[in-house]
Design a protein around this motif. Structure first.
Motif, PDB file in Angstrom:
ATOM      1  N   LEU A 184      -2.276  38.739  98.460  1.00 38.64           N
ATOM      2  CA  LEU A 184      -2.497  38.162  99.781  1.00 38.64           C
ATOM      3  C   LEU A 184      -1.195  37.996 100.553  1.00 38.64           C
ATOM      4  CD1 LEU A 184      -5.109  35.464  98.705  1.00 38.64           C
ATOM      5  CD2 LEU A 184      -5.567  37.609  99.904  1.00 38.64           C
ATOM      6  N   THR A 185      -0.057  38.226  99.872  1.00 39.09           N
ATOM      7  CA  THR A 185       1.266  38.204 100.496  1.00 39.09           C
ATOM      8  C   THR A 185       2.116  39.315  99.884  1.00 39.09           C
ATOM      9  OG1 THR A 185       2.095  36.623  98.844  1.00 39.09           O
ATOM     10  CG2 THR A 185       1.225  35.704 100.918  1.00 39.09           C
ATOM     11  N   ASP A 186       3.229  39.624 100.529  1.00 35.95           N
ATOM     12  CA  ASP A 186       4.232  40.506  99.926  1.00 35.95           C
ATOM     13  C   ASP A 186       5.084  39.681  98.968  1.00 35.95           C
ATOM     14  OD1 ASP A 186       3.339  42.539 101.603  1.00 35.95           O
ATOM     15  OD2 ASP A 186       4.958  42.253 103.061  1.00 35.95           O
ATOM     16  N   TYR A 187       5.441  40.267  97.826  1.00 40.30           N
ATOM     17  CA  TYR A 187       6.335  39.565  96.895  1.00 40.30           C
ATOM     18  C   TYR A 187       6.889  40.557  95.878  1.00 40.30           C
ATOM     19  CZ  TYR A 187       1.964  39.436  94.151  1.00 40.30           C
ATOM     20  OH  TYR A 187       0.806  39.770  93.497  1.00 40.30           O
ATOM     21  N   SER A 188       7.862  40.108  95.112  1.00 41.67           N
ATOM     22  CA  SER A 188       8.456  40.911  94.044  1.00 41.67           C
ATOM     23  C   SER A 188       8.400  40.110  92.756  1.00 41.67           C
ATOM     24  CB  SER A 188       9.906  41.275  94.372  1.00 41.67           C
ATOM     25  OG  SER A 188       9.982  42.057  95.552  1.00 41.67           O
ATOM     26  N   VAL A 189       8.055  40.784  91.667  1.00 38.91           N
ATOM     27  CA  VAL A 189       7.944  40.097  90.381  1.00 38.91           C
ATOM     28  C   VAL A 189       8.600  40.918  89.276  1.00 38.91           C
ATOM     29  CG1 VAL A 189       5.811  38.880  90.971  1.00 38.91           C
ATOM     30  CG2 VAL A 189       5.693  41.153  89.908  1.00 38.91           C
ATOM     31  N   ILE A 190       8.983  40.216  88.226  1.00 36.68           N
ATOM     32  CA  ILE A 190       9.344  40.872  86.969  1.00 36.68           C
ATOM     33  C   ILE A 190       8.157  40.688  86.037  1.00 36.68           C
ATOM     34  CG2 ILE A 190      10.825  40.823  84.940  1.00 36.68           C
ATOM     35  CD1 ILE A 190      13.129  40.002  86.740  1.00 36.68           C
ATOM     36  N   TYR A 191       7.626  41.791  85.559  1.00 37.86           N
ATOM     37  CA  TYR A 191       6.433  41.789  84.721  1.00 37.86           C
ATOM     38  C   TYR A 191       6.867  42.062  83.284  1.00 37.86           C
ATOM     39  CZ  TYR A 191       1.581  42.943  83.415  1.00 37.86           C
ATOM     40  OH  TYR A 191       0.344  42.981  82.845  1.00 37.86           O
ATOM     41  N   ASP A 192       6.619  41.122  82.401  1.00 39.07           N
ATOM     42  CA  ASP A 192       6.986  41.238  80.989  1.00 39.07           C
ATOM     43  C   ASP A 192       5.710  41.407  80.175  1.00 39.07           C
ATOM     44  OD1 ASP A 192       7.616  40.562  78.238  1.00 39.07           O
ATOM     45  OD2 ASP A 192       9.542  39.857  78.979  1.00 39.07           O
TER      46      ASP A 192
END
Length: 236
Positions: A184-192
């Motif tokens: 529902l928003t733009d974002y950046s994540v680190i996926y482990d």
């Protein structure tokens, strides 16, 4: 906002005449299918599920079509009329934003009888079964400051939740089943995943992504603020 549909977004299996009784020839159905099926109509599709995003303007209608068991997720408030075969009057229904609705399989048509665009998601399972031995139960995230998760809908087929993860916050390691995530928003994540960091992923509003069962954690590393997303978990 990416290109969205203003016409039907579900696979058209049957069409009916204005009188609602005669079946249109299959060649005519196939022709209409080709006209209506545009790449931007499908939000995400794989061998297990199909997800569609709809924008139906006021006064516009979807022609007669067969809908499988499906979940409708309203992205705004709107009003439409559903007609099913044999029901000439139809039924008016008000949809509330962020209140999912479950529908059974039925041949039907839809007309937007309100004054605003009907904007919603459609999620449905296909016939192909998930592989045996995979994880089918959902699990809750552990509570943490800067993290919230609210279950919006749940039945034996699907669970829908909305999660918010503030910048810099990381979830606990948790189990995930087959699921579609709708940002529902733009974002950046680190996926482990399974203790193997996969690097930074840039996530964009309205661009859905699919996940297989795994144990994983997520850390919001974006500068945009809160990572706000919907999770549609498919149980069967």
């Amino acid at each position: 906002m990416k290109n969205l549909i203003t016409r039907t977004t579900i696979m058209i299996l049957f069409l009916w005449s204005c009188g609602g009784k005669e079946k249109v020839k299959s060649t005519e159905v196939e022709s209409l299918n080709e006209e209506l099926k545009q790449p931007e109509e499908i939000l995400l599709e794989n061998e297990y599920i199909k997800a569609i995003e709809v924008e139906l303007k006021a006064g516009e209608a979807l022609p007669w079509h067969e809908g499988n068991e499906r979940l409708i997720y309203p992205l705004d408030d709107f009003q439409v009329k559903f007609k099913s075969f044999g029901d000439d009057e139809g039924t008016e229904k008000l949809f509330q934003k962020d209140v999912p609705n479950w529908f059974q399989e039925k041949i039907h048509s839809v007309i937007n009888t309100g004054e605003v665009t009907a904007h919603y998601l459609i999620l449905m399972r296909k016939d192909k079964s998930f592989p045996e031995g995979e994880m089918y139960d959902v699990s809750e995230l552990k509570e943490a400051e800067g993290l919230s998760q609210v279950v919006l809908f749940e039945n034996p087929s699907i669970r829908v939740s909305r999660a918010k993860l503030e910048a810099g916050v990381e979830t606990s390691v948790h189990k995930g089943i087959y699921r579609l995530v709708y940002p529902l928003t733009d974002y950046s994540v680190i996926y482990d995943k399974e203790n193997q960091e996969e690097g930074i992923r840039n996530i964009y509003k309205g661009v859905a992504h699919w996940h297989l069962p795994s144990n994983h954690s997520i850390k919001n590393v974006s500068n945009q603020g809160v990572a706000d997303f919907l999770v549609f978990e498919f149980r069967i």
